[in-house]
Design an enzyme around this catalytic site. Structure first.
Site, short mmCIF file in Angstrom:
data_model
loop_
_atom_site.label_atom_id
_atom_site.label_comp_id
_atom_site.label_asym_id
_atom_site.label_seq_id
_atom_site.Cartn_x
_atom_site.Cartn_y
_atom_site.Cartn_z
CG HIS A 122 -25.33 68.29 -15.99
ND1 HIS A 122 -23.88 68.50 -16.38
CD2 HIS A 122 -25.68 69.19 -14.89
CE1 HIS A 122 -23.87 69.88 -16.01
NE2 HIS A 122 -24.33 70.02 -14.75
CB CYS A 123 -21.25 64.44 -15.51
SG CYS A 123 -21.58 62.75 -15.87
#
Length: 817
Positions: free
Chosen positions: A722-723
């Site tokens: 994820h970011c």
């Protein structure tokens, strides 16, 4: 060939002249910068002496003055040498000796997609095997077509609900759930069981075409199971589609009943040779899937309004589908089918004129009904099972006509939901439609993309059929059914309303059943298995005949069904026979997978978390998810999905929650990734200092990140990358791992990840996309291991940067307007 050499010589002269001009200009600037400006003793070069003129190969031209070595080196490195070649080989020679210079588009009419399952299982390139065979691989890719192919294979029709007929022996009753679970994730092409009632979720490609018309309704044509179809009813979900009305549901049921009747007549037509009576005990053969032009089609809105009216209109649709997929209680035999289709003519003797008044005084016989002897025995209740009576009797305080000695209207003898009669089937008796069924129906719920518009109906069916709460239905569809889906946050209120309504109905039925077992007769709710569903006021519309179906008499229907008028009416009376809208009793029920939540956790915790936006992170591979920061912060959801490792790219999710200061055991602290990482239940790799600004690079981090993910996979873990939003930095890492793990080129991995992200459009920024181009070169050199021929073969399928940037822009251009 002489002309080609002449043209090449002209190009050579033009390139050398241009090169000399630029080199002279650059040499003069460099020499001026290197000579001291304050030196008075330095004499300028004579104006007639020309500057040195290097040739395109970097050597100075003859007769030029020798420049300073440093200046000459700077000029040589700054200018690119150009060459002109004359290619005098045939196309066959070029393909054999210079394959990396040959454009190879993908073969037409053959899918090059790598997806081979709805659980995101993907086939790799098989680089080692391809190298051994020296197989030529395409290096020209249509991005839009490949993306559609990947999406089509990911959302192909797969099983959602399966209802199996009960086995004759009780010893196999314990494995009923296991038998149902064995169908999870199967397709009609991989496993087609005619005696199982099933609902499938799919995309528009799975729906059978409506033309051309059928020669015979029982040759499947394009609706054959080997084509991945075999459906009796298709429900298309799209925006602003009308909900099916009660009139349309009755018409659809009548069309399927007409198919069952026509199949029984066709089977009995073979007995006209005089052997029919000898085969009366044989069961009718199972009806095959209908021809693709006579499949029934209905519509359903992708996002109904979250109101009580929508719920009231939706619940009868769920009951209608339950009724279709319920297996018949008894399979018809040739003898019973013959009795229903061709009953014996009644033997009546009309009275004489003189005794007419006396006969009317002794019996009641309305002229609109046939005599009781015209009906089969099964039409009468148990009190009259010995056979039809001679006349009717009038019962006071009721408006119904009943057999002699009965005080109330008699329902059909079979309580099965499938025994209700459609108005359009025109059977020989009221329960003939259900008695002629040789198998339950196969239903396809589909939408254009296969994962968004059909999700509301799919989740509602799971909740109704398996008595699941909404969070458990989410997990059942994602994990047990192994199907990716997307739900918009605006659809959650409607699903919550449906969940609450189903819970109330189920609780009321269970309470009435307990009271009935304790004392007194069964209540009205127990007599109608769906409670108040069968007493709803619905909106009924008159509609034109729809294309691709059959009408009440079994004839082909043309055109599309369109509602033309609407009025409120009471379509189902309170005296409807038991089981009309109910599900078959004793149906095997499946259970959701157990949740691997920490102590104190549960379904409602992750679902009611404010960070939950209505959908799960995207499953890119069976063990690899791609999501956003909110997904990583919802630790209970990570446990529910079985995620054990998290890669945070530039956005740290290890933030202590406010509840962390509370005493130990606080639920808020336990639901955070910070707490789970401290307790060792989830491992986190935090990549810091990478912003999505087009400046920061991920090139140095790609290899260690991919190695960390690979170790997690080897340990049996599941990884979330994820970011902040899940479209650029985390997508770059995911693409890089797919390239390494599956030995795929950049364009294939990019389109695979793009199609898996469902309704979220991924696009690494140009700096990160250029990092991936360098990563592709790194992986090619790693596989070649110093072999120049192997390296040339690996790079033959790579795209150059201008072509890649142009195609990515063309793919995204439609979303910019």
């Amino acid at each position: 060939m002489r002309a080609a050499h002449g043209l090449a010589a002209a190009f050579k002269d033009a390139i050398e002249a241009k090169y000399a001009t630029r080199a002279a200009r650059m040499h003069a600037v460099a020499a001026a910068n290197t000579s001291p400006s304050s030196s008075a003793s330095s004499s300028p070069s004579p104006p007639c002496s020309p500057p040195p003129r290097p040739t395109p190969n970097g050597r100075l031209a003859q007769g030029s003055a020798a420049p300073d070595s440093q200046v000459d080196m700077d000029v040589t490195e700054a200018l690119l040498p150009y060459n002109v070649f004359v290619l005098d080989a045939s196309p066959a020679d070029i393909a054999a000796k210079l394959p990396h210079l040959v454009a190879r588009p993908e073969p037409p009419m053959r899918s090059a997609a790598h997806t081979d399952g709805t659980d995101a299982h993907t086939q790799g390139e098989g680089a080692e095997e391809a190298w051994r065979r020296r197989a030529a691989r395409p290096n020209i890719v249509d991005f839009a077509v490949r993306e559609r192919e990947e999406m089509r294979d990911l959302t192909r029709a797969s099983e959602l609900i399966t209802v199996l007929p009960p086995r004759p022996s009780n010893k196999d009753a314990d494995d009923a759930d296991e038998r149902v679970k064995s169908y999870a994730g199967t397709t009609p092409a991989s496993r087609f069981e005619p005696q199982a009632g099933q609902v499938f979720l799919g995309n528009a490609h799975d729906a059978p075409p409506t033309h051309p018309a059928a020669v015979t309704p029982f040759s499947p044509g394009a609706n054959a199971p080997k084509c991945g179809r075999g459906f009796d009813l298709c429900i298309e979900c799209y925006d602003f589609a009308p909900l099916p009305t009660m009139a349309q549901l009755r018409a659809a049921e009548g069309q399927i009943a007409a198919l069952d009747r026509a199949w029984a007549e066709q089977c009995l037509a073979d007995d006209e040779d005089g052997t029919g009576e000898a085969r009366d005990a044989e069961e009718l053969p199972t009806r095959p899937p209908p021809h693709h032009s006579v499949v029934v089609h209905l519509t359903f809105p992708s996002s109904p309004v979250a109101t009580a009216t929508s719920v009231n209109a939706l619940l009868p649709i769920l009951a209608f589908l339950e009724r279709l997929i319920a297996p018949p209680a008894h399979l018809p035999t040739r003898g019973s089918a013959r009795a229903l289709l061709f009953p014996a003519p009644p033997q009546t003797h009309p009275p004489s004129h003189g005794s007419r008044r006396a006969s009317e005084a002794g019996t009641f016989g309305p002229r609109s009904l046939p005599p009781p002897s015209a009906f089969p025995t099964s039409f009468f209740p148990a009190a009259h099972a010995q056979g039809p009576q001679a006349a009717y009797t009038r019962v006071r305080s009721t408006s119904a006509t009943c057999p002699p000695g009965s005080s109330s209207p008699a329902p059909p003898s079979s309580p099965s939901p499938s025994s209700s009669t459609s108005a359009g089937s025109s059977p020989a008796s009221p329960d003939a439609a259900g008695a002629l069924r040789t198998r339950p129906a196969k239903v396809l719920v589909h939408s254009a993309d296969g994962y968004t518009e059909s999700s509301v109906l799919g989740l509602a069916l799971l909740m109704a059929h398996r008595a699941l709460p909404l969070p458990a239905a989410y997990l059942a569809l994602q994990l047990e059914k192994r199907r990716s889906f997307f739900v918009y946050q605006a659809d959650i209120p409607l699903l919550r309303r449906i969940e609450a309504r189903l819970l109330r109905e189920r609780a009321a039925r269970e309470e009435d059943a307990r009271e009935a077992r304790g004392a007194g007769p069964a209540s009205a709710r127990e007599r109608a298995p769906w409670g108040s569903w069968s007493r709803l006021s619905e909106k009924s519309v008159s509609f034109a005949t729809g294309g691709g179906g059959v009408n009440m008499d079994g004839a082909a229907m043309q055109g599309d069904a369109r509602p033309v008028a609407m009025h409120v009416c009471r379509t189902v009376s309170d005296s409807r026979p038991p089981g009309t809208f109910g599900a078959a009793q004793g149906r095997p029920r499946a259970h959701t997978l157990p949740l691997a939540l920490p102590e104190g956790g549960g379904d409602e915790l992750w679902f009611n978390d404010p960070k939950f936006d209505g959908s799960f992170p995207s499953r890119v591979l069976p063990f690899l998810y791609l999501g956003n920061l909110n997904h990583a912060a919802n630790a209970f959801m990570l446990h529910a999905l079985g995620i054990t490792h998290v890669v945070s790219v530039g956005e740290c999710a290890l933030v202590p929650p406010p509840e962390a200061e509370a005493p130990a055991g606080g639920r808020g602290a336990q639901g955070s990734l910070w707490h789970e990482e401290r307790e060792g239940r989830i491992k986190v790799l935090d990549i810091k200092g990478v912003c999505d600004d087009g400046i920061d690079t991920l090139a140095p981090q790609l290899e260690p990140i991919c190695e960390w993910i690979e170790r997690a996979r080897a340990e049996g873990g599941t990884v979330l990358v994820h970011c902040r939003v899940g479209v650029s930095r985390s997508a770059t890492v995911t693409i890089a791992y797919v390239m390494k793990h599956l030995q795929l080129p950049l364009v294939d991995a990019y389109l695979i990840v793009r199609s898996r992200r469902l309704s979220v459009l991924i696009q690494p920024n140009m700096r990160l996309l250029y990092n991936l181009l360098g990563w592709e070169l790194h992986l090619a050199r790693e596989r070649a291991a110093g072999d120049e021929e192997r390296l040339r073969y690996e790079l033959a399928r790579s795209l150059n940067w201008p072509y890649l940037a142009k195609e990515v822009h063309a793919l995204n251009e439609k979303y910019l307007h």
